[in-house]
Write a protein that holds these residues in place. Structure first.
Motif, short mmCIF file in Angstrom:
data_model
loop_
_atom_site.label_atom_id
_atom_site.label_comp_id
_atom_site.label_asym_id
_atom_site.label_seq_id
_atom_site.Cartn_x
_atom_site.Cartn_y
_atom_site.Cartn_z
N SER A 63 1.89 0.00 -2.92
CA SER A 63 0.81 -0.49 -2.07
C SER A 63 -0.51 0.19 -2.42
N TRP A 66 -1.76 -1.16 -5.83
CA TRP A 66 -2.34 -2.49 -5.67
C TRP A 66 -3.73 -2.40 -5.03
N THR A 67 -3.85 -1.56 -4.00
CA THR A 67 -5.14 -1.38 -3.34
C THR A 67 -6.16 -0.77 -4.30
N ARG A 70 -7.47 -3.43 -6.70
CA ARG A 70 -8.46 -4.30 -6.05
C ARG A 70 -9.78 -3.57 -5.82
N ALA A 71 -9.70 -2.30 -5.48
CA ALA A 71 -10.92 -1.51 -5.26
C ALA A 71 -11.71 -1.38 -6.57
#
Length: 159
Positions: A63, A66-67, A70-71
């Motif tokens: 998680s 993935w974050t 995206r950041a």
């Protein structure tokens, strides 16, 4: 309505067999069984597909990764216009780091998805790590010893 009629013509009344394919029409349960490599009734043969390994499935690390991806993508979207409007060495080195990280993670997913043998995957990941390190070192060298990324792009646009 015409689309539904054409679909009924193609699927015929022969037990759900398509006229062109001569195989049973695929149902969602069969697709689910196919993805899980389990046989399902009425399916002639099993084909294996390779799914991305889920080492961290369900974990906090996946998680966070993935974050983080995206950041980095969002930061890159904001960094490009900021580098154009305010070129500086801070922007040059920030671009070098973010572009290299974004490319490394993206190509890493390509390696995971398309290289299936463990030994080849390890070699490909090592090669990708070397390529990413070389890319970052090259961009930093260019920023320090030449005009920098921002000014180089501006010079290219003036041509």
């Amino acid at each position: 309505m015409a689309g539904i009629w054409r679909l009924s013509v193609l699927c015929g009344a022969q037990g759900g067999r398509a006229l062109f394919l001569r195989t049973p029409v695929v149902r969602p349960a069969q697709i689910s069984a196919f993805l899980q490599d389990q046989p399902s009734p009425g399916w002639c043969g099993i084909q294996h597909i390779h799914l991305s390994p889920s080492r961290h499935s369900g974990s906090k690390a996946a998680s966070l990764h993935w974050t983080g991806e995206r950041a980095v993508s969002v930061v890159l979207l904001g960094l490009l216009p900021a580098a154009y409007l305010h070129p500086s060495s801070v922007m040059d080195y920030s671009l070098a780091a973010v572009v290299t990280l974004h490319s490394h993670w993206g190509l890493g997913q390509v390696v995971i998805d398309y290289v299936h043998k463990d030994s080849l995957q390890k070699a490909a990941k090592a090669g990708l790590l070397a390529l990413s390190a070389l890319t970052f070192a090259g961009l930093c060298y260019f920023n320090y010893h030449d005009v920098g990324i921002c000014k180089a792009v501006a010079m290219l646009w003036k041509l």
